[in-house]
Design a protein around this motif. Structure first.
Motif, PDB file in Angstrom:
ATOM      1  N   ARG A  80     127.376  12.034 -71.892  1.00 49.64           N
ATOM      2  CA  ARG A  80     126.498  11.685 -70.772  1.00 49.64           C
ATOM      3  C   ARG A  80     125.178  12.457 -70.826  1.00 49.64           C
ATOM      4  NH1 ARG A  80     125.343  13.128 -65.368  1.00 49.64           N
ATOM      5  NH2 ARG A  80     124.985  11.293 -64.043  1.00 49.64           N
ATOM      6  N   CYS A  81     125.253  13.771 -70.909  1.00 52.62           N
ATOM      7  CA  CYS A  81     124.033  14.592 -70.937  1.00 52.62           C
ATOM      8  C   CYS A  81     123.283  14.426 -72.254  1.00 52.62           C
ATOM      9  CB  CYS A  81     124.386  16.056 -70.712  1.00 52.62           C
ATOM     10  SG  CYS A  81     124.998  16.425 -69.066  1.00 52.62           S
ATOM     11  N   GLY A  82     124.031  14.323 -73.355  1.00 54.68           N
ATOM     12  CA  GLY A  82     123.389  14.212 -74.654  1.00 54.68           C
ATOM     13  C   GLY A  82     122.590  12.932 -74.802  1.00 54.68           C
ATOM     14  N   PHE A  83     123.175  11.794 -74.418  1.00 57.86           N
ATOM     15  CA  PHE A  83     122.480  10.524 -74.544  1.00 57.86           C
ATOM     16  C   PHE A  83     121.254  10.483 -73.631  1.00 57.86           C
ATOM     17  CE2 PHE A  83     123.905   5.958 -75.825  1.00 57.86           C
ATOM     18  CZ  PHE A  83     122.667   5.733 -76.398  1.00 57.86           C
ATOM     19  N   LEU A  84     121.364  11.060 -72.441  1.00 56.65           N
ATOM     20  CA  LEU A  84     120.234  11.100 -71.509  1.00 56.65           C
ATOM     21  C   LEU A  84     119.058  11.860 -72.122  1.00 56.65           C
ATOM     22  CD1 LEU A  84     119.089  10.578 -68.637  1.00 56.65           C
ATOM     23  CD2 LEU A  84     120.086  12.789 -67.978  1.00 56.65           C
ATOM     24  N   ALA A  85     119.316  13.053 -72.662  1.00 61.54           N
ATOM     25  CA  ALA A  85     118.251  13.856 -73.257  1.00 61.54           C
ATOM     26  C   ALA A  85     117.629  13.150 -74.457  1.00 61.54           C
ATOM     27  CB  ALA A  85     118.798  15.218 -73.674  1.00 61.54           C
ATOM     28  N   ILE A  86     118.478  12.520 -75.274  1.00 60.42           N
ATOM     29  CA  ILE A  86     118.005  11.825 -76.465  1.00 60.42           C
ATOM     30  C   ILE A  86     117.069  10.680 -76.096  1.00 60.42           C
ATOM     31  CG2 ILE A  86     118.809  10.241 -78.278  1.00 60.42           C
ATOM     32  CD1 ILE A  86     121.292  12.176 -78.464  1.00 60.42           C
ATOM     33  N   MET A  87     117.463   9.866 -75.101  1.00 57.30           N
ATOM     34  CA  MET A  87     116.647   8.714 -74.721  1.00 57.30           C
ATOM     35  C   MET A  87     115.299   9.129 -74.129  1.00 57.30           C
ATOM     36  SD  MET A  87     116.102   5.470 -74.493  1.00 57.30           S
ATOM     37  CE  MET A  87     117.547   4.411 -74.562  1.00 57.30           C
ATOM     38  N   ILE A  88     115.289  10.143 -73.276  1.00 60.12           N
ATOM     39  CA  ILE A  88     114.023  10.602 -72.689  1.00 60.12           C
ATOM     40  C   ILE A  88     113.088  11.096 -73.783  1.00 60.12           C
ATOM     41  CG2 ILE A  88     112.976  12.371 -71.230  1.00 60.12           C
ATOM     42  CD1 ILE A  88     115.441  12.163 -69.412  1.00 60.12           C
ATOM     43  N   PHE A  89     113.629  11.861 -74.717  1.00 62.33           N
ATOM     44  CA  PHE A  89     112.782  12.420 -75.786  1.00 62.33           C
ATOM     45  C   PHE A  89     112.181  11.317 -76.643  1.00 62.33           C
ATOM     46  CE2 PHE A  89     111.670  14.373 -79.760  1.00 62.33           C
ATOM     47  CZ  PHE A  89     111.262  15.654 -79.425  1.00 62.33           C
ATOM     48  N   TRP A  90     113.009  10.355 -77.087  1.00 70.19           N
ATOM     49  CA  TRP A  90     112.474   9.350 -78.000  1.00 70.19           C
ATOM     50  C   TRP A  90     111.507   8.407 -77.287  1.00 70.19           C
ATOM     51  CZ3 TRP A  90     117.735   6.584 -78.646  1.00 70.19           C
ATOM     52  CH2 TRP A  90     117.698   5.253 -78.201  1.00 70.19           C
ATOM     53  N   GLY A 182     107.764   2.550 -74.736  1.00 70.78           N
ATOM     54  CA  GLY A 182     108.245   3.854 -74.288  1.00 70.78           C
ATOM     55  C   GLY A 182     108.706   3.825 -72.843  1.00 70.78           C
ATOM     56  N   GLY A 183     108.013   3.050 -72.006  1.00 76.76           N
ATOM     57  CA  GLY A 183     108.418   2.925 -70.609  1.00 76.76           C
ATOM     58  C   GLY A 183     109.781   2.278 -70.445  1.00 76.76           C
ATOM     59  N   PHE A 184     110.112   1.325 -71.325  1.00 79.32           N
ATOM     60  CA  PHE A 184     111.443   0.706 -71.260  1.00 79.32           C
ATOM     61  C   PHE A 184     112.540   1.759 -71.436  1.00 79.32           C
ATOM     62  CE2 PHE A 184     109.616  -3.522 -73.025  1.00 79.32           C
ATOM     63  CZ  PHE A 184     109.231  -3.896 -71.748  1.00 79.32           C
ATOM     64  N   GLY A 185     112.331   2.679 -72.371  1.00 78.74           N
ATOM     65  CA  GLY A 185     113.336   3.709 -72.623  1.00 78.74           C
ATOM     66  C   GLY A 185     113.525   4.640 -71.445  1.00 78.74           C
ATOM     67  N   LEU A 186     112.445   4.999 -70.775  1.00 82.46           N
ATOM     68  CA  LEU A 186     112.553   5.873 -69.600  1.00 82.46           C
ATOM     69  C   LEU A 186     113.296   5.169 -68.476  1.00 82.46           C
ATOM     70  CD1 LEU A 186     108.998   7.492 -69.615  1.00 82.46           C
ATOM     71  CD2 LEU A 186     111.150   8.523 -70.367  1.00 82.46           C
ATOM     72  N   TRP A 188     115.648   2.941 -68.900  1.00 85.96           N
ATOM     73  CA  TRP A 188     117.067   2.959 -69.272  1.00 85.96           C
ATOM     74  C   TRP A 188     117.687   4.332 -69.002  1.00 85.96           C
ATOM     75  CZ3 TRP A 188     120.425   5.705 -72.229  1.00 85.96           C
ATOM     76  CH2 TRP A 188     121.678   5.133 -72.478  1.00 85.96           C
ATOM     77  N   ALA A 189     116.951   5.395 -69.264  1.00 78.59           N
ATOM     78  CA  ALA A 189     117.475   6.743 -69.038  1.00 78.59           C
ATOM     79  C   ALA A 189     117.864   6.932 -67.576  1.00 78.59           C
ATOM     80  CB  ALA A 189     116.437   7.790 -69.456  1.00 78.59           C
ATOM     81  N   LEU A 190     117.050   6.392 -66.668  1.00 83.29           N
ATOM     82  CA  LEU A 190     117.389   6.477 -65.249  1.00 83.29           C
ATOM     83  C   LEU A 190     118.658   5.688 -64.950  1.00 83.29           C
ATOM     84  CD1 LEU A 190     116.677   7.343 -62.365  1.00 83.29           C
ATOM     85  CD2 LEU A 190     115.227   5.293 -62.197  1.00 83.29           C
ATOM     86  N   TRP A 191     118.791   4.517 -65.535  1.00 82.01           N
ATOM     87  CA  TRP A 191     119.997   3.686 -65.362  1.00 82.01           C
ATOM     88  C   TRP A 191     121.233   4.439 -65.855  1.00 82.01           C
ATOM     89  CZ3 TRP A 191     121.178  -1.056 -68.945  1.00 82.01           C
ATOM     90  CH2 TRP A 191     122.315  -1.736 -68.481  1.00 82.01           C
ATOM     91  N   TRP A 192     121.140   5.030 -67.028  1.00 77.50           N
ATOM     92  CA  TRP A 192     122.259   5.786 -67.590  1.00 77.50           C
ATOM     93  C   TRP A 192     122.638   6.962 -66.682  1.00 77.50           C
ATOM     94  CZ3 TRP A 192     125.580   5.514 -71.712  1.00 77.50           C
ATOM     95  CH2 TRP A 192     126.199   6.689 -72.140  1.00 77.50           C
ATOM     96  N   PHE A 193     121.644   7.701 -66.219  1.00 77.58           N
ATOM     97  CA  PHE A 193     121.883   8.868 -65.369  1.00 77.58           C
ATOM     98  C   PHE A 193     122.619   8.475 -64.090  1.00 77.58           C
ATOM     99  CE2 PHE A 193     120.417  11.601 -61.849  1.00 77.58           C
ATOM    100  CZ  PHE A 193     120.928  12.811 -62.273  1.00 77.58           C
ATOM    101  N   LEU A 194     122.272   7.336 -63.539  1.00 80.82           N
ATOM    102  CA  LEU A 194     122.866   6.908 -62.271  1.00 80.82           C
ATOM    103  C   LEU A 194     124.223   6.230 -62.457  1.00 80.82           C
ATOM    104  CD1 LEU A 194     119.702   5.419 -60.518  1.00 80.82           C
ATOM    105  CD2 LEU A 194     120.787   7.640 -60.084  1.00 80.82           C
ATOM    106  N   THR A 195     124.528   5.780 -63.687  1.00 82.58           N
ATOM    107  CA  THR A 195     125.695   4.907 -63.882  1.00 82.58           C
ATOM    108  C   THR A 195     126.819   5.512 -64.711  1.00 82.58           C
ATOM    109  OG1 THR A 195     124.220   2.990 -63.777  1.00 82.58           O
ATOM    110  CG2 THR A 195     126.415   2.625 -64.682  1.00 82.58           C
ATOM    111  N   TYR A 196     126.479   6.178 -65.824  1.00 81.40           N
ATOM    112  CA  TYR A 196     127.522   6.536 -66.782  1.00 81.40           C
ATOM    113  C   TYR A 196     128.361   7.714 -66.316  1.00 81.40           C
ATOM    114  CZ  TYR A 196     129.933   7.541 -71.139  1.00 81.40           C
ATOM    115  OH  TYR A 196     130.911   7.735 -72.091  1.00 81.40           O
ATOM    116  N   ARG A 197     129.638   7.641 -66.576  1.00 79.51           N
ATOM    117  CA  ARG A 197     130.549   8.765 -66.360  1.00 79.51           C
ATOM    118  C   ARG A 197     131.522   8.814 -67.538  1.00 79.51           C
ATOM    119  NH1 ARG A 197     135.599   7.296 -65.020  1.00 79.51           N
ATOM    120  NH2 ARG A 197     135.964   5.145 -64.356  1.00 79.51           N
ATOM    121  N   THR A 198     131.986  10.008 -67.853  1.00 82.41           N
ATOM    122  CA  THR A 198     132.989  10.177 -68.899  1.00 82.41           C
ATOM    123  C   THR A 198     134.340   9.789 -68.344  1.00 82.41           C
ATOM    124  OG1 THR A 198     131.720  11.991 -69.849  1.00 82.41           O
ATOM    125  CG2 THR A 198     134.040  11.808 -70.501  1.00 82.41           C
TER     126      THR A 198
END
Length: 422
Positions: A80-90, A182-186, A188-198
């Motif tokens: 969860r945290c790793g994918f979020l950081a990766i998407m924001i950076f790229w 680049g805006g599309f990726g940001l 998605w990062a918000l969507w992931w942060f609000l939605t994904y759980r392990t």
């Protein structure tokens, strides 16, 4: 092989796979920005064949290294945290191309983009392993890998539209290509942060020891791992050449213009999406029919590799429709192949090393792309044309398949003896 029951309901698992598919689609949309916009960038920044090869290599070098680093990061901080950081950076790295004023700035942006994107597929592989049992992972990875086609299909018409109409605030339209993607990726990062759980209980093979922690050295000591990395080096060498050079080939060898790029340039990428789904589906179907994991994966891999040699006919083909058809078959076979190769780490490695193994495989693929890209740049600047490099690319998947069959006589979980020290 017995399987621990999935903790998440069926619909939730596939919703997670769909969300990851969108991330991979954005990743491949980002990758297509430079190839499709290059003619417009050249109006402001001079880019020759060797310079383009160098820009591609800059991306692939950090992409490959961070593929391994991203796997290590995900093994440490979780999906969860790793994918979020990766998407924001790229996403920020992608947008940074839009402010480049010269080759040096583009090189920096490509290096940063590679760092960010290197963790994308290890994150996707890990998330699928967390949510899906082994007999469903190939199908799930097929859906995720289809995201590569979605992004690549969307890229030509979307980028063509931005290039044609995106002249806002007196900025060149090619700069908006990078800002918007680049805006599309940001988003998605918000969507992931609000939605994904392990999931509360990971979907793992029964008996798999979560305490096993093989190191990179221990992984590379196994011929199965070396063979898989080598096969990825070969097959991705061809794939990255197609991905980064096909637009330029169509522009130069077949006189494509922006309208043609928007109307038919997407077709091979659409075929790659069908291949992604077919490879995963076929492997899962064979497993359901009683075939072993080894047979199911290798039969599908062999059929995928058989689609690739035909691309050597492209330089001798005058018809644009026939050329598009040839590349469509190659893209279909490549992404069917890629789905299965991306699934193999989940068949071979314990969960504690899944990120590392996926990273090693990706590292091999990225450096294969560097070698082929540099060869393409040298060949074109030497006046030899596209025929030699297309001929070489057409053989690489067959060699890679032979390498997998030889180095992995039977696809099954590898055993390691080193334990995690409490």
């Amino acid at each position: 092989m017995a399987v621990v029951a999935a903790s998440g309901p069926y619909r939730e698992r596939w919703a997670i796979a769909a969300m990851i598919t969108v991330a991979i689609a954005i990743s491949y949309l980002d990758r297509q920005t430079l190839p499709w916009a290059i003619k417009y960038i050249e109006a402001d920044i001079s880019i020759g064949n060797q310079t383009k090869a160098f820009l591609d290599s800059a991306f692939l070098a950090t992409y490959g290294l961070m593929y391994l680093g991203g796997g290590w990061l995900l093994d440490r901080v979780g999906t969860r945290c790793g994918f979020l950081a990766i998407m924001i950076f790229w996403s920020l790295a992608c947008a940074s191309h839009g402010v480049a004023g010269g080759i040096a700035a583009l090189v920096v942006s490509r290096l940063l983009l590679g760092i960010g994107k290197g963790g994308g597929f290890p994150a996707a592989t890990r998330a699928i392993a967390e949510w899906f049992p082994p007999e469903r992972r190939a199908a799930a990875m097929g859906l995720v890998n289809a995201g590569t086609a979605v992004g690549a299909v969307v890229a030509p018409p979307l980028i063509a539209g931005i290039l044609a109409y995106g002249h806002w605030f007196d900025l060149a339209s090619w700069r908006w290509v990078f800002f918007i993607t680049g805006g599309f990726g940001l988003a998605w990062a918000l969507w992931w942060f609000l939605t994904y759980r392990t999931p509360a209980g990971d979907v793992v093979s029964a008996g798999e020891d979560a305490g096993l922690a093989p190191t990179v050295a221990m992984l590379l000591a196994r011929r199965e791992v070396r063979g898989l990395v080598g096969a990825k080096f070969l097959s991705d060498g061809a794939w990255y050449f197609y991905l980064f050079w096909l637009p330029k080939y169509l522009f130069e060898a077949h006189g494509f213009d922006l309208k043609q790029a928007a109307t038919i340039g997407w077709i091979p990428y659409a075929a790659s999406g069908v291949g992604s789904l077919c490879g995963g589906w076929l492997s899962s179907r064979l497993l359901s029919a009683g075939r072993s994991v080894d047979a199911a994966r290798k039969i599908a891999l062999g059929l995928s590799a058989a689609c690739m040699p035909w691309v050597m006919l492209a330089p001798a083909t005058a018809s644009v429709a026939a050329v598009i058809g040839i590349f469509s078959l190659a893209f279909f076979g490549q992404q069917s192949w890629s789905t299965l190769v991306m699934t193999l780490p989940t068949d071979l490695a314990p969960r504690s090393a899944l990120g590392r193994l996926a990273g090693l495989v990706g590292l091999g693929g990225a450096f294969g792309g560097i070698v082929m890209g540099q060869a393409a740049g040298w060949t074109l600047d030497a006046g030899l044309g596209y025929a030699p490099v297309l001929t070489v690319a057409a053989t690489l998947h067959l060699i890679a398949f032979a390498l997998i069959c030889r180095s992995i006589p039977r696809i099954s979980p590898l055993s390691f003896t080193r334990k995690v020290v409490p």
